[in-house]
Design an enzyme around this catalytic site. Structure first.
Site, short mmCIF file in Angstrom:
data_model
loop_
_atom_site.label_atom_id
_atom_site.label_comp_id
_atom_site.label_asym_id
_atom_site.label_seq_id
_atom_site.Cartn_x
_atom_site.Cartn_y
_atom_site.Cartn_z
N THR A 165 47.27 -93.59 -16.72
CA THR A 165 47.86 -94.98 -16.94
C THR A 165 49.10 -95.22 -15.81
O THR A 165 49.65 -96.36 -15.80
CB THR A 165 48.15 -95.02 -18.31
OG1 THR A 165 49.10 -93.98 -18.45
CG2 THR A 165 47.02 -94.83 -19.27
N ASP A 210 62.12 -97.10 -15.90
CA ASP A 210 61.42 -98.03 -16.31
C ASP A 210 61.39 -97.71 -17.93
O ASP A 210 60.79 -98.84 -18.78
CB ASP A 210 60.00 -97.80 -15.86
CG ASP A 210 59.16 -96.81 -16.10
OD1 ASP A 210 59.95 -95.65 -16.56
OD2 ASP A 210 57.92 -96.48 -16.20
N SER A 254 58.00 -90.43 -13.47
CA SER A 254 58.70 -90.87 -14.54
C SER A 254 59.43 -89.61 -15.01
O SER A 254 60.21 -89.15 -14.32
CB SER A 254 57.75 -91.44 -15.68
OG SER A 254 58.20 -91.98 -16.70
#
Length: 559
Positions: free
Chosen positions: A44, A309, A147
């Site tokens: 994802t 993010d 991330s």
């Protein structure tokens, strides 16, 4: 799962990743294209892995970059490509590898003018800003980041011309093409030496910080924050936003303090996460010990993960807010105060996010769009303004500009942090206190995500589960109202199942990287009821596994 005794404590030096060895492995280790664990695999959030495991190496990045060049050509995407990276150690060599391929293919590439780091939302913002009003010559982008993953990991994400995460049609094509290059020993991959790539006529300097920071006043009420004198604490957690926050403070005259501007690829300044590993997860109380210790110094404080993010909101009233709680507060505030948004602008959430959001949306008389996990599902709604706010339980969200037009189509942890300061300024209370108000009106849910063991075969069973396979009529003493394998907001498969009763629900989804499945559960009747839901969910899924594995098809392996 049970927390490690190391959780929340300073990391011992022996636990730090050996950066020289990590970088050496990036260049020296060659992935085996016949080994599934060493092939390119887009989840994802792009391709992720560690060079130590031959899962994120030079060959991967060269192959993926060439595949992206071919994809751009096939789609006639011939505008600039915005390239950015975060502060993970593997991001720097991956940036160099990508640039070598992009330059060799003649792709107009925009790199940070100061050679620094670039948050994911700054890439999305740059793509959308360039493409506004254009029909052709469109831009796209690449963000090199895993991330909040541990320091030994690398990651590589592609954002097409809509500025958001690429959908599975795009990522499958790139993944499959890249793996063909790996099988062919990188034959067909174009590449020039890094020195030539940096000085190529197609590589351009771009002021990411100035462009993004200068536009913030059009999405957050920065003047209210300044005028109210809100005392703000900010922790970039050593990530890509580290140079953005001083620029924000200076431009808008905020009374804000960046508690640390240290960038260190070992992330030795972090406290260990729940499992004893270093992980820059700004929604984890174990990883957020530093900022939590300072909560009383500020009216509101926040942190971002490594590519910025995600957001973690710390308040005097409640400490680190559960991401679901903050999403509910943000929705309640924004839809009452963004008067230029479309009257029919909807609320977007994933199927595993809190039902508190459903109750808040209903009170606002706003349509709720519930999608599978993945921010890609919200892109179109943000672009046309039909979705005002969208968020995920994992602390990722974005929302529209004050005039109702698109800001970013990827998650933006910076504006979610600044929104907490705006709410504090304009409401006069921090978001934690505001959430308490919502619980008095809608109830106080107990929410938790846990993991349970599952083999690869069991994960496939769960992924393909149908409501007809569940014979249950009750969940934790209440009648089951709905059983979903399709997201009600867009009709897409959720890759698992969600069971809903009047006061609680659970969802079960297989992990894409570990031999576990994830159970998300919530109860509006308290923690004991939540634990009952979790126990019954595991019993139910265990029965499904047993039935599937004992069926004639499972025994014979026939179709």
């Amino acid at each position: 799962m049970k927390a490690s005794p190391l959780a929340g404590k300073p990391v011992d030096q022996s636990q730090l990743v050996d950066i020289p060895r990590l970088i050496t492995a990036y260049f020296a280790c060659k992935p085996d294209a016949d080994n599934p664990a060493q092939r390119v695999a887009f989840g994802t959030s792009g391709h992720r892995g560690s060079s130590f495991d031959s899962a994120f190496n030079e060959a991967h990045i060269l192959a993926i970059s060439q595949a992206i060049c071919l994809y751009r050509k096939s789609q006639n995407i011939n505008g600039p490509l915005y390239l950015g990276m975060d502060t993970h150690a593997l991001s720097v060599p991956a940036f160099a590898s990508a640039l070598e391929v992009l330059a060799a293919n003649g792709v107009e590439t925009m790199v940070d003018s100061e050679g620094g780091y670039t948050p994911t939302p700054a890439i999305s913002h740059a793509i959308l800003t360039y493409n506004r009003g254009r029909k052709d010559g469109l831009a796209d982008g690449i963000v090199i980041t895993p991330s909040h993953n541990p320091p030994c990991d690398g990651g590589f994400k592609y954002n097409p011309s809509n500025g958001g995460p690429a959908d599975s049609t795009v990522t499958d094509w790139i993944q499959n093409t890249a793996n063909e290059f790996l099988k062919a020993g990188l034959a067909g991959v174009l590449r020039v030496p890094y020195e030539r790539a940096r000085t190529a006529a197609t590589v351009h300097q771009h002021d990411y910080i100035g462009a993004y920071v200068g536009d913030l006043g059009n999405v957050v009420d920065m003047e209210s924050i300044r005028a109210a004198g809100v005392q703000v604490g900010i922790d970039p957690l050593g990530g890509a936003a580290v140079r953005y926050w001083p620029a924000v403070i200076e431009k808008y005259g905020l009374k804000a303090t960046v508690v640390s501007d240290v960038v260190d690829p070992t992330f030795r300044f972090m406290t260990a996460d729940w499992d004893g590993k270093i992980r820059m997860d700004c929604s984890s109380p174990y990883a957020m010990v530093r900022l939590l210790a300072m909560r009383d110094r500020f009216d509101v404080a926040f942190a971002n993960d490594t590519d910025a993010d995600r957001h973690g909101i710390v308040t005097r009233s409640s400490g680190l807010m559960n991401p679901n709680h903050y999403l509910a507060v943000a929705i309640s505030y924004l839809f009452r105060n963004r008067t230029r948004w479309r009257r029919d602008a909807a609320v977007g959430k994933t199927v595993v996010s809190s039902a508190m959001i459903d109750r808040v949306a209903a009170s606002l008389e706003r349509k709720l769009i519930e999608t599978p996990v993945g921010f890609k599902w919200f892109v179109d709604g943000l672009i046309d303004g039909s979705v005002g706010f969208c968020g995920e339980e994992s602390a990722g969200a974005s929302f529209l500009r004050t005039d109702g037009t698109v800001w970013t189509t990827d998650k933006d942890g910076l504006i979610l942090g600044l929104l907490a300061a705006e709410m504090t300024a304009r409401v006069g209370r921090d978001p934690g206190a505001t959430y308490d108000d919502l619980t008095r009106e809608f109830g106080a849910p107990a929410y938790e995500r846990i993991d349970a063991p599952a083999t690869l075969a069991q994960k496939e069973i769960l992924k393909k589960l149908s409501p007809a396979q569940l014979n249950e009529r009750e969940l934790a003493g209440e009648k089951i109202l709905k059983t979903l394998t399709i997201a009600p907001g867009n009709g897409a498969a959720i890759g698992g199942i969600k069971v809903i009763a009047e006061s609680g629900w659970f969802a079960a989804r297989p992990s894409g990287t570990e031999e576990v499945y994830k159970i998300y559960a919530e109860s509006f009747r308290g923690v004991d009821h939540l634990h009952r839901i979790q126990a019954e969910a595991q019993e139910l899924i265990a029965r499904v596994f047993k039935q599937a594995e004992s069926s004639p098809t499972a025994r014979t392996g026939s179709n």
